[in-house]
Scaffold this motif. Structure first.
Motif, PDB file in Angstrom:
ATOM      1  N   ALA A   2       0.841  -1.114   0.063  1.00 42.23           N
ATOM      2  CA  ALA A   2      -0.030  -0.074   0.023  1.00 42.23           C
ATOM      3  C   ALA A   2       0.963   1.291  -0.017  1.00 42.23           C
ATOM      4  N   LEU A   3       0.284   2.332  -0.482  1.00 41.46           N
ATOM      5  CA  LEU A   3       1.008   3.644  -0.381  1.00 41.46           C
ATOM      6  C   LEU A   3       1.353   3.968   0.903  1.00 41.46           C
ATOM      7  N   PRO A   4       2.483   4.785   1.162  1.00 43.30           N
ATOM      8  CA  PRO A   4       2.551   5.336   2.605  1.00 43.30           C
ATOM      9  C   PRO A   4       1.599   6.318   2.920  1.00 43.30           C
ATOM     10  N   GLN A   5       1.274   6.294   4.268  1.00 42.30           N
ATOM     11  CA  GLN A   5       0.319   7.478   4.749  1.00 42.30           C
ATOM     12  C   GLN A   5       0.849   8.828   4.913  1.00 42.30           C
ATOM     13  N   GLN A   6       2.041   8.929   5.062  1.00 44.95           N
ATOM     14  CA  GLN A   6       2.836  10.020   5.505  1.00 44.95           C
ATOM     15  C   GLN A   6       4.148   9.863   4.332  1.00 44.95           C
ATOM     16  N   VAL A   7       4.366  11.239   3.857  1.00 44.75           N
ATOM     17  CA  VAL A   7       5.699  11.071   3.228  1.00 44.75           C
ATOM     18  C   VAL A   7       6.490  12.587   3.339  1.00 44.75           C
ATOM     19  N   ARG A   8       7.596  12.389   3.754  1.00 43.12           N
ATOM     20  CA  ARG A   8       8.477  13.308   4.059  1.00 43.12           C
ATOM     21  C   ARG A   8       9.314  13.981   2.909  1.00 43.12           C
ATOM     22  N   LEU A   9       9.149  15.129   2.638  1.00 39.91           N
ATOM     23  CA  LEU A   9       9.637  15.848   1.429  1.00 39.91           C
ATOM     24  C   LEU A   9      10.963  16.633   1.854  1.00 39.91           C
ATOM     25  N   PHE A  10      12.033  16.269   1.011  1.00 37.57           N
ATOM     26  CA  PHE A  10      13.275  16.718   1.258  1.00 37.57           C
ATOM     27  C   PHE A  10      13.737  17.821   0.241  1.00 37.57           C
ATOM     28  N   GLU A  11      13.478  19.335   0.631  1.00 40.21           N
ATOM     29  CA  GLU A  11      13.646  20.175  -0.302  1.00 40.21           C
ATOM     30  C   GLU A  11      15.167  20.586  -0.752  1.00 40.21           C
ATOM     31  N   MET A  12      15.335  20.490  -2.096  1.00 37.25           N
ATOM     32  CA  MET A  12      16.693  20.385  -2.805  1.00 37.25           C
ATOM     33  C   MET A  12      16.941  21.743  -3.266  1.00 37.25           C
ATOM     34  N   GLY A  13      15.962  22.916  -3.417  1.00 40.02           N
ATOM     35  CA  GLY A  13      15.963  24.014  -4.112  1.00 40.02           C
ATOM     36  C   GLY A  13      17.424  24.914  -3.830  1.00 40.02           C
ATOM     37  N   PRO A  14      17.464  25.197  -2.550  1.00 39.21           N
ATOM     38  CA  PRO A  14      18.591  26.133  -2.332  1.00 39.21           C
ATOM     39  C   PRO A  14      19.875  25.519  -2.549  1.00 39.21           C
ATOM     40  N   ARG A  15      20.185  23.901  -2.705  1.00 40.19           N
ATOM     41  CA  ARG A  15      21.289  23.604  -3.020  1.00 40.19           C
ATOM     42  C   ARG A  15      21.616  23.056  -4.414  1.00 40.19           C
ATOM     43  N   ASP A  16      20.797  22.084  -4.526  1.00 46.20           N
ATOM     44  CA  ASP A  16      20.830  21.371  -5.740  1.00 46.20           C
ATOM     45  C   ASP A  16      19.922  22.083  -7.115  1.00 46.20           C
ATOM     46  N   GLY A  17      19.048  22.998  -6.439  1.00 46.03           N
ATOM     47  CA  GLY A  17      18.397  23.951  -7.592  1.00 46.03           C
ATOM     48  C   GLY A  17      19.256  25.020  -7.866  1.00 46.03           C
ATOM     49  N   LEU A  18      19.910  25.612  -7.009  1.00 45.25           N
ATOM     50  CA  LEU A  18      20.778  27.002  -7.137  1.00 45.25           C
ATOM     51  C   LEU A  18      21.978  26.785  -7.726  1.00 45.25           C
ATOM     52  N   GLN A  19      22.757  25.597  -7.363  1.00 47.20           N
ATOM     53  CA  GLN A  19      24.077  25.370  -7.845  1.00 47.20           C
ATOM     54  C   GLN A  19      24.499  25.519  -8.919  1.00 47.20           C
ATOM     55  N   ASN A  20      23.570  25.225 -10.088  1.00 43.15           N
ATOM     56  CA  ASN A  20      24.150  25.307 -11.547  1.00 43.15           C
ATOM     57  C   ASN A  20      23.414  26.598 -12.321  1.00 43.15           C
ATOM     58  N   GLU A  21      23.019  27.401 -11.529  1.00 40.71           N
ATOM     59  CA  GLU A  21      22.522  28.646 -12.114  1.00 40.71           C
ATOM     60  C   GLU A  21      23.805  29.543 -12.764  1.00 40.71           C
ATOM     61  N   ALA A  22      23.554  29.638 -14.118  1.00 34.90           N
ATOM     62  CA  ALA A  22      24.304  30.268 -14.800  1.00 34.90           C
ATOM     63  C   ALA A  22      24.274  31.889 -14.641  1.00 34.90           C
ATOM     64  N   GLY A  23      25.113  32.886 -15.064  1.00 35.31           N
ATOM     65  CA  GLY A  23      25.033  34.201 -14.815  1.00 35.31           C
ATOM     66  C   GLY A  23      25.588  34.627 -13.441  1.00 35.31           C
ATOM     67  N   PRO A  24      24.979  35.867 -12.940  1.00 36.50           N
ATOM     68  CA  PRO A  24      25.543  36.299 -11.809  1.00 36.50           C
ATOM     69  C   PRO A  24      25.342  35.598 -10.815  1.00 36.50           C
TER      70      PRO A  24
END
Length: 302
Positions: A2-24
């Motif tokens: 069965a599907l889990p009743q609760q899921v923990r989201l691990f937010e990656m935006g500040p690291r994995d999201g921003l690390q490859n931003e080109a430009g300034p």
């Protein structure tokens, strides 16, 4: 299963999201504000920075300033990526309570990414894990290319299981399995999880799926059916991989939340607040969110 009743989201935006931003280089204050907004939306696990050489990842050159600048909220874990002892010492000096190391299930990717074999990369992590234990800091392990490699193509599930087990046996409390180039499909994802689950307890596994081929959500559903209850995602679908040509960002946190809400799975996160945060950060970057749900529902704050 069965599907889990609760899921923990691990937010990656500040690291994995921003690390490859080109430009300034993104302002430190912007990164700190991003992290504050994510915590306010209810995200309890945020990868906030990466203690790596600014020569290789310029956007993460202010990791110490970011970690010292955030106002930490009770119940929120702010983790950082620390690929070596030098990075770990920098993280410890900034008061980090959790760090992460990353390996790969592909020999070619390991050589291109960190200039050593998979076995050598695992050996390099041993002193990092040992020092983290001394400092009472938890370590999370990442495995890249679990459903495909830009250089080798398909990756055998047994190889993924071997690397995941090595990280788990070394002391990583959780193993995040990354479809780095986003080529996986649901059946391949299930088979990979089944193989890894024979070596590492399912409740110690997380899914980190990129959406290059538009398969991330169906792949997440497939591995949740196998018992996986931790999902890595990035607000606004930020991110990518500099070593994987054509690899788009992580699956968007907003899209995952919408799926989970529809399944009646509890996350404790305010979807609209995440959507608004995604509009804010992409506005700072000069573009629109990469989340289908965000574009459909729209921003509710000025």
């Amino acid at each position: 299963m069965a599907l889990p009743q609760q899921v923990r989201l691990f937010e990656m935006g500040p690291r994995d999201g921003l690390q490859n931003e080109a430009g300034p280089i993104i302002a430190t204050a912007t990164k700190i504000e991003f992290i504050h907004r994510l915590a306010a939306a209810g995200l309890t696990h945020i990868e906030a920075a990466s203690f790596v050489s600014p020569k290789w990842v310029p956007q993460m050159g202010d990791a110490s300033e970011v970690m010292n600048g955030i106002t930490r909220q009770p119940g929120v874990v702010y983790s950082t990526l620390t690929p070596n002892l030098k990075g770990l010492e920098g993280a410890l000096a900034a008061g980090v309570e959790e760090v992460a190391v990353f390996g790969a299930a592909s020999e070619s990717f390991s050589q291109k990414n960190i200039n050593c074999s998979v076995a050598e990369s695992l050996e390099r992590f041993e002193p990092v894990l040992e020092r983290a234990r001394e400092a009472n800091v938890r370590v999370r392990g990442y495995v890249s290319c679990v459903l495909g490699c830009p250089y080798e193509g398909e990756i055998a599930p047994a190889k993924v299981a071997e690397v995941a087990k090595a990280l788990y046996d070394m002391g990583c409390y959780e193993i995040s399995l990354g479809d780095t180039i986003g080529t996986g499909t649901p059946l391949a994802a299930k088979r990979m999880i089944e193989a890894v689950g024979r070596e590492v307890p399912i409740n110690r596994l997380a899914a980190h799926f990129h959406d290059t081929y538009g398969q991330a959500l169906v792949n997440l559903y497939a591995v949740m059916e196998e018992g996986v209850a931790v999902i890595d995602a990035a607000t606004a679908g930020l991110g990518g991989c500099p070593y994987a040509k054509g690899a788009s960002g992580n699956v968007a946190t907003e899209d995952v939340l919408y799926l989970l809400q529809g399944l009646g799975i509890d996350t404790g996160i305010d979807l609209q607040a995440v959507i608004d945060t995604g509009y804010w950060i992409t506005g700072e970057l000069g573009r629109k969110p990469g989340s289908k749900v965000a574009l459909a529902k729209g921003c509710k704050i000025a």
